[in-house]
Design a protein around this motif. Structure first.
Motif, short mmCIF file in Angstrom:
data_model
loop_
_atom_site.label_atom_id
_atom_site.label_comp_id
_atom_site.label_asym_id
_atom_site.label_seq_id
_atom_site.Cartn_x
_atom_site.Cartn_y
_atom_site.Cartn_z
N ARG A 500 0.82 -1.21 0.00
CA ARG A 500 0.00 0.00 0.00
C ARG A 500 0.85 1.25 0.00
O ARG A 500 0.37 2.33 0.30
CB ARG A 500 -0.91 -0.01 1.22
CG ARG A 500 -1.91 -1.14 1.25
CD ARG A 500 -2.42 -1.40 2.65
NE ARG A 500 -1.35 -1.85 3.53
CZ ARG A 500 -1.52 -2.08 4.82
NH1 ARG A 500 -2.69 -1.91 5.36
NH2 ARG A 500 -0.50 -2.48 5.55
N SER A 501 2.16 1.07 -0.32
CA SER A 501 3.12 2.18 -0.30
C SER A 501 3.22 2.81 1.08
O SER A 501 3.49 4.01 1.21
CB SER A 501 2.74 3.25 -1.35
OG SER A 501 2.78 2.69 -2.64
N MET A 502 2.98 2.03 2.10
CA MET A 502 3.12 2.48 3.48
C MET A 502 4.43 1.96 4.04
O MET A 502 4.75 0.78 3.92
CB MET A 502 1.94 2.00 4.33
CG MET A 502 0.60 2.58 3.91
SD MET A 502 -0.74 1.98 4.97
CE MET A 502 -0.24 2.64 6.56
N SER A 503 5.19 2.84 4.65
CA SER A 503 6.49 2.47 5.19
C SER A 503 6.32 1.56 6.40
O SER A 503 5.38 1.70 7.18
CB SER A 503 7.28 3.72 5.59
OG SER A 503 7.48 4.56 4.47
N LEU A 504 7.25 0.64 6.54
CA LEU A 504 7.26 -0.29 7.69
C LEU A 504 7.96 0.41 8.85
O LEU A 504 9.17 0.30 9.02
CB LEU A 504 7.96 -1.59 7.31
CG LEU A 504 7.35 -2.33 6.12
CD1 LEU A 504 8.21 -3.52 5.73
CD2 LEU A 504 5.94 -2.79 6.44
#
Length: 758
Positions: A500-504
């Protein structure tokens, strides 16, 4: 003279020629090998193969039956006790096989595997579990009690509890087994110490004293730790206490070694000079075990990053300590260094290690059913129980190892920090867990580097004083590379993203809490400024550390992301963004000759491909939504997006995954594919109308060295075909001319070579 009589000269009577007799080489078989070699081969077999090998020949049967070492060294990896193979486990356990004894104990404790009747199940299973747990403890060299983890409270308040039966049965085992009395009493005492009852605590201290008399070093240290606070008030008594602690440290108890180091740096009560104290502490730091730079079996850095980030989220939600998290990651790494786990079971390994470590470090444990729920029931109760047995078997019962935090406590005792700086130190330590590269450094060295980086970032006057260098044995030059690596990996490099193009950012979110003073929101100095403070060049890491190869492959990551329950569960997916035209950036640079050839080959291949569109372009038909909480299946999806390509993968998809990162020549060529002249691109877009970039994935069937190229081109009119045909015809004309020139040049070159050779 009679005709036909010849003399015996060489011409009349030639000597018969000797026949060359071929010597027959004896055939070597398994049975013709020497006994010691054959015995070594049998010891390397799996336990499931031994019954079949016994039936091959009487010699093999005699060797297997007469040598207990064959059963003691048999491998039981991924094998669990069942009614069919229970006799194999029992024979191996009584022959000295640690893995078989541990798995039998856990199987009987949780009633998972062996067939036991319902009548008196708790009593029967409890007695058998106690027997095999005691047997497993006797096989540990050096002895390090661990079975108390499985019988510790909470116990079942109603009905017969199998843990209580094991506890009482181990009491009887300690009386009947004098050589194991110290170890078994230690396990019983550790269980009683976890109860809030004062009477049980007094019984536990009495058991520890008895265990210490029978030579249990761990019991001796626990007794010392329980009386330490009372001895501080009396200097003479405290001095004697420290001398006793030094004896325990000399015998190899690492907990005693670190406690002795903390005592030496805080106050010198041993009567030693300053040089003696510093030498003692530096010796402890220098003896820190250095992990061998080995590759984790079957898992690359990106998979491990995803797993550790998820474990951080679970620890944050359950409010587990940083120590629990460090020990959990240590167990995962040590397991993967020795054994291999399937990608679909990597999350199971992580949560199993956390279940075990919470039982070791805190009163509030992570129960098995709760752990299964945290994985969104991806795995079953019995899967987690069996994985716990695998972890204990592979690690040989050694759960607790010195971590960065343990050495950090010594450094904080030596040179205290402000509360905010201490939180920054803990933050750096947890960020280091995400990167496997830091396993190259020993825990003591990495703790010293994190401590030095903390002091530099918070502007301490003398970041690494002579006292720190003297007590740790590390100079500033020894820590420079480690400090720069920590800063670059933790603060400078880009954080990986999911589908989701969300950084870990599990660690960052954990330290945004007010209890840590929101230290993760603090602005960090630039890498160039840090290099200036350390007086080194900015490219020193490139000179000192070779770049690690990116070992992620499409098949491996796809297998890792695929869950056992993916076929029977619906998953909430992200819809493809509407502004997909912006995902592809086309440079306006002119094409080189090589790039034109690559573009032509790509057009040839894409037009001849039978696929009608990109598999990644199929939009989800599931209900909208987003899962952001850590509770659930570890459906971690990788997204690799740059100026040219946007890649997305899903654990629910059966399509191939792209390689993450552009590290090989094929990926470099992929960039050249999308470079085209601005004028040609505009003409093509005018003819094609709406052009969608889609998501691309790569496969090795590509004629240009790529893994797989897939996409979706929306054909809206017949003009599309005509435009592509014109481009293709021009390209074919250019290729024909180039081939003719190449043949001509090749002929001339070959003629020259022929003249030279002759």
């Amino acid at each position: 003279m009679k005709v036909g009589v010849h003399c015996r000269c060489s011409s009349c009577y030639p000597a018969p020629t000797k026949r060359r007799v071929k010597k027959r080489i004896p055939v070597k078989t398994l049975l013709t090998l020497p006994e010691d070699v054959l015995l070594y081969i049998l010891q390397c077999l799996s336990a499931e193969d031994l019954p079949s090998v016994r039936l091959v020949h009487s010699r093999l049967r005699d060797l297997i039956d007469s040598h207990t070492s064959v059963w003691a060294r048999a491998r039981f990896q991924d094998v669990w006790p069942s009614p069919e193979n229970i006799w194999i486990f029992e024979r191996a356990a009584h022959s000295g096989n640690f893995g078989a004894a541990v798995k039998l104990g856990i199987a009987y404790l949780y009633n998972e595997g062996p067939s036991v009747s319902d009548e008196g199940r708790a009593e029967v299973c409890g007695e058998k579990a106690s027997h095999y747990f005691s047997l497993a403890e006797s096989l540990r060299i050096p002895p390090e009690p661990f079975t108390w983890l499985f019988i510790r409270p909470p116990w079942s308040p109603t009905g017969s509890c199998c843990k209580a039966v094991v506890f009482e049965s181990m009491k009887q085992e300690s009386l009947a087994w004098p050589s194991m009395k110290g170890i078994l009493l230690h396990c019983l005492a550790r269980v009683l110490l976890l109860f809030d009852d004062e009477d049980k605590r007094n019984k536990a201290l009495a058991m520890l004293e008895e265990s210490s008399k029978h030579g249990c070093l761990q019991s001796s240290f626990l007794l010392w730790d329980s009386t330490r606070k009372m001895a501080i008030s009396d200097p003479g008594r405290y001095l004697q206490s420290l001398r006793t602690l030094r004896d325990y440290a000399t015998k190899g108890c690492w907990e005693a070694q670190l406690a002795l180091a903390r005592a030496c740096v805080s106050r010198n009560q041993l009567g030693l000079e300053q040089k003696g104290c510093s030498d003692l502490v530096s010796q402890i730091f220098q003896s820190s075990a250095l992990n061998k730079p080995s590759k984790l079996n079957g898992v690359n850095n990106f998979m491990r990053y995803i797993l550790v980030d998820w474990l951080v989220e679970v620890a944050t939600m359950k409010d587990f300590s940083s120590l629990t998290l460090h020990i959990t990651v240590s167990c995962v790494d040590r397991y993967l260094l020795v054994s291999c786990v399937d990608k679909t079971r990597l999350q199971l390994l992580g949560i199993a290690c956390m279940v075990i470590c919470t039982r070791y470090t805190s009163k509030e444990i992570l129960t098995i059913r709760e752990a299964v729920w945290l994985t969104d029931n991806t795995y079953k109760y019995e899967d987690l129980v069996r994985m716990m047995g695998e972890v204990i078997s592979v690690l040989e019962g050694k759960i607790r190892m010195p971590t960065i935090l343990d050495y950090g406590e010594v450094l904080l005792s030596l040179c205290s920090l402000e509360k905010r700086s201490e939180n920054l130190f803990k933050y750096i330590c947890e960020l280091s867990l995400l990167h496997t590269n830091f396993s190259l450094f020993s825990p003591a060295l990495l703790a010293s580097a994190a401590f030095l980086l903390t002091r530099i970032l918070h502007g301490y006057a003398l970041p690494w004083s002579f006292q720190l260098s003297e007590f740790t044995g590390f100079s500033l030059q020894d820590l420079t590379i480690s400090v720069l690596s920590l800063h670059k990996k933790c603060f400078h490099d880009e954080v990986p993203k999911d589908n989701r193009s969300m950084s870990l950012t599990g660690v960052q979110q954990r330290f945004e809490d007010d209890s840590y003073q929101q230290i993760s929101k603090e602005k960090v100095m630039a890498f160039s400024e840090l290099c200036a403070i350390l007086e080194v060049e900015e490219d020193i890491l490139c000179k000192s550390e070779p770049p690690l190869a990116n070992t992620k492959s499409a098949g491996d990551i796809h297998a890792f992301l695929t869950s056992p329950s993916s076929k029977n569960k619906r998953r909430k997916e992200e819809h493809i963004p509407e502004d997909r035209d912006n995902l592809l950036v086309t440079p306006t640079a002119e094409l080189s000759a090589q790039e034109e050839t690559l573009l032509g080959d790509f057009l040839d291949w894409s037009l001849s491909c039978s696929s009608s569109g990109y598999e990644g372009d199929q939009e989800s038909e599931t209900e909208e939504g987003d899962i952001t909480i850590p509770v659930g299946m570890l459906d971690l999806e990788a997204t690799c997006s740059n100026d040219h390509v946007c890649c997305s993968v899903s654990s629910e998809d059966e399509s191939c995954l792209p390689e993450l990162g552009v590290n090989n020549e094929g990926a470099k060529e992929c960039k050249g594919i999308f470079r085209t002249r601005k004028s040609s691109l505009q003409k093509t877009r005018e003819s094609l109308g709406d052009f969608s970039s889609g998501y691309s994935s790569v496969n090795a069937t590509s004629p240009i060295g790529l893994s797989e190229v897939s996409g979706t081109i929306r054909r809206n009119s017949n003009s599309t075909v005509s435009v592509l045909a014109q481009v293709l015809s021009k390209k074919n004309h250019r290729q024909d001319v180039r081939r003719q020139i190449k043949r001509k040049n090749g002929a001339e070159h070959s003629g020259e070579e022929m003249g030279i050779s002759f």
